[in-house]
Design an enzyme around this catalytic site. Structure first.
Site, PDB file in Angstrom:
ATOM      1  N   HIS A 184       0.812  -1.226   0.000  1.00 38.80           N
ATOM      2  CA  HIS A 184       0.000   0.000   0.000  1.00 38.80           C
ATOM      3  C   HIS A 184       0.848   1.280   0.000  1.00 38.80           C
ATOM      4  O   HIS A 184       0.689   2.113  -0.904  1.00 38.80           O
ATOM      5  CB  HIS A 184      -0.997  -0.057   1.163  1.00 38.80           C
ATOM      6  CG  HIS A 184      -1.695   1.225   1.432  1.00 38.80           C
ATOM      7  ND1 HIS A 184      -2.562   1.807   0.525  1.00 38.80           N
ATOM      8  CD2 HIS A 184      -1.660   2.070   2.496  1.00 38.80           C
ATOM      9  CE1 HIS A 184      -3.004   2.952   1.038  1.00 38.80           C
ATOM     10  NE2 HIS A 184      -2.473   3.127   2.229  1.00 38.80           N
ATOM     11  N   HIS A 200       3.648   6.877   5.426  1.00 34.74           N
ATOM     12  CA  HIS A 200       2.441   7.557   5.895  1.00 34.74           C
ATOM     13  C   HIS A 200       1.596   6.785   6.900  1.00 34.74           C
ATOM     14  O   HIS A 200       0.847   7.385   7.655  1.00 34.74           O
ATOM     15  CB  HIS A 200       1.566   8.000   4.711  1.00 34.74           C
ATOM     16  CG  HIS A 200       0.686   6.920   4.153  1.00 34.74           C
ATOM     17  ND1 HIS A 200       1.158   5.952   3.304  1.00 34.74           N
ATOM     18  CD2 HIS A 200      -0.630   6.637   4.353  1.00 34.74           C
ATOM     19  CE1 HIS A 200       0.163   5.137   2.985  1.00 34.74           C
ATOM     20  NE2 HIS A 200      -0.922   5.519   3.613  1.00 34.74           N
ATOM     21  N   ASP A 201       1.698   5.454   6.927  1.00 35.44           N
ATOM     22  CA  ASP A 201       0.886   4.688   7.882  1.00 35.44           C
ATOM     23  C   ASP A 201       1.690   4.166   9.069  1.00 35.44           C
ATOM     24  O   ASP A 201       1.162   3.419   9.883  1.00 35.44           O
ATOM     25  CB  ASP A 201       0.196   3.508   7.170  1.00 35.44           C
ATOM     26  CG  ASP A 201      -1.127   3.911   6.528  1.00 35.44           C
ATOM     27  OD1 ASP A 201      -1.752   4.892   6.987  1.00 35.44           O
ATOM     28  OD2 ASP A 201      -1.542   3.236   5.563  1.00 35.44           O
ATOM     29  N   GLU A 258       0.248   5.652  12.477  1.00 31.77           N
ATOM     30  CA  GLU A 258      -1.116   5.242  12.784  1.00 31.77           C
ATOM     31  C   GLU A 258      -1.231   3.735  13.012  1.00 31.77           C
ATOM     32  O   GLU A 258      -1.988   3.293  13.865  1.00 31.77           O
ATOM     33  CB  GLU A 258      -2.004   5.665  11.603  1.00 31.77           C
ATOM     34  CG  GLU A 258      -3.466   5.741  11.916  1.00 31.77           C
ATOM     35  CD  GLU A 258      -4.241   6.250  10.695  1.00 31.77           C
ATOM     36  OE1 GLU A 258      -3.955   7.368  10.243  1.00 31.77           O
ATOM     37  OE2 GLU A 258      -5.106   5.510  10.207  1.00 31.77           O
ATOM     38  N   ASP A 259      -0.484   2.965  12.261  1.00 28.34           N
ATOM     39  CA  ASP A 259      -0.710   1.506  12.263  1.00 28.34           C
ATOM     40  C   ASP A 259       0.426   0.660  12.814  1.00 28.34           C
ATOM     41  O   ASP A 259       0.341  -0.564  12.796  1.00 28.34           O
ATOM     42  CB  ASP A 259      -1.028   1.037  10.830  1.00 28.34           C
ATOM     43  CG  ASP A 259      -2.351   1.586  10.329  1.00 28.34           C
ATOM     44  OD1 ASP A 259      -3.220   1.861  11.172  1.00 28.34           O
ATOM     45  OD2 ASP A 259      -2.519   1.739   9.118  1.00 28.34           O
ATOM     46  N   ASP A 316      -3.485   8.579  -1.069  1.00 30.00           N
ATOM     47  CA  ASP A 316      -4.011   7.550  -0.161  1.00 30.00           C
ATOM     48  C   ASP A 316      -5.452   7.214  -0.515  1.00 30.00           C
ATOM     49  O   ASP A 316      -5.850   6.050  -0.573  1.00 30.00           O
ATOM     50  CB  ASP A 316      -3.905   8.068   1.283  1.00 30.00           C
ATOM     51  CG  ASP A 316      -4.081   6.971   2.322  1.00 30.00           C
ATOM     52  OD1 ASP A 316      -3.768   5.793   2.039  1.00 30.00           O
ATOM     53  OD2 ASP A 316      -4.514   7.295   3.448  1.00 30.00           O
TER      54      ASP A 316
HETATM   55 ZN    ZN Z   1      -2.809   4.587   3.757  1.00 25.99          ZN
END
Ligand code: ZN
Length: 180
Positions: A39, A65-66, A69-70, A126
């Site tokens: 991704h 970018h993630d 958050e993840d 995204d």
């Molecule tokens: Zn994403």
């Protein structure tokens, strides 16, 4: 072919490796359960090949970018590895995981309006990638209604980002037209 931008290549390799390591045990939630790293790689690819984006901070932030958050990655860690600027773009595109998902969805819309140009590009890519995934590999237990609501919410976010990259905005409109 010799590159005229060896530093940029080095940065992007470091960001790719960092993201691959951080997401190493994760899979995408679509039915294909692809490795998560596909991704962020897709985002950087879309920015470069479809959006003509040549700014390496934006591309590195897309790869990363993630991670906030993840994964367990912290802002401080990103600052140390990639500098203040890239860390701040990643922070701008990250939801606050402690908040309720409904609040997070609303916040994405309001925050998009105020985001920096680089964060807006990452957000736009995204949303393009997420809608494409939703078509190619929808999450197994998502109802038609939920998938439609997801498309509509993505459009709401993108409405706040417009005016940044016409080519990408056109790509978004194209994928949105395939709303289930
Ligand atoms: Zn994403």
């Amino acid at each position: 072919m010799a590159s005229s931008r060896p530093e940029a290549v080095g940065l992007l390799l470091r960001a790719t490796r960092f993201a691959a390591w951080k997401h190493r045990d994760q899979r995408r939630k679509g039915q294909r359960a692809e490795p998560y790293i596909n991704h962020p790689l897709e985002l950087a690819h879309v920015l470069w090949f479809e959006g003509g984006v040549r700014d390496e901070a934006t591309l590195a932030a897309a790869l990363l970018h993630d991670t906030l958050e993840d994964t367990q990655t912290t802002v401080r860690e990103l600052q140390g590895e990639f500098g203040e600027e890239i860390a701040s773009i990643v922070l701008e595109v990250s939801d606050e995981p402690s908040l309720d998902w409904r609040v997070r969805k609303k916040l994405q819309v309001t925050r998009a309006k105020m985001a920096s140009p680089r964060a807006r590009l990452v957000k736009l890519a995204d949303k393009i990638c997420n809608l494409r995934s939703m078509i190619a590999s929808p999450p197994l237990r998502w109802s038609l209604e939920r998938r439609r609501a997801y498309f509509d919410w993505a459009r709401e976010v993108v409405a706040q980002l417009r005016g940044i990259n016409p080519a990408l905005e056109e790509r978004f409109d194209h994928v949105y037209r395939q709303r289930p």
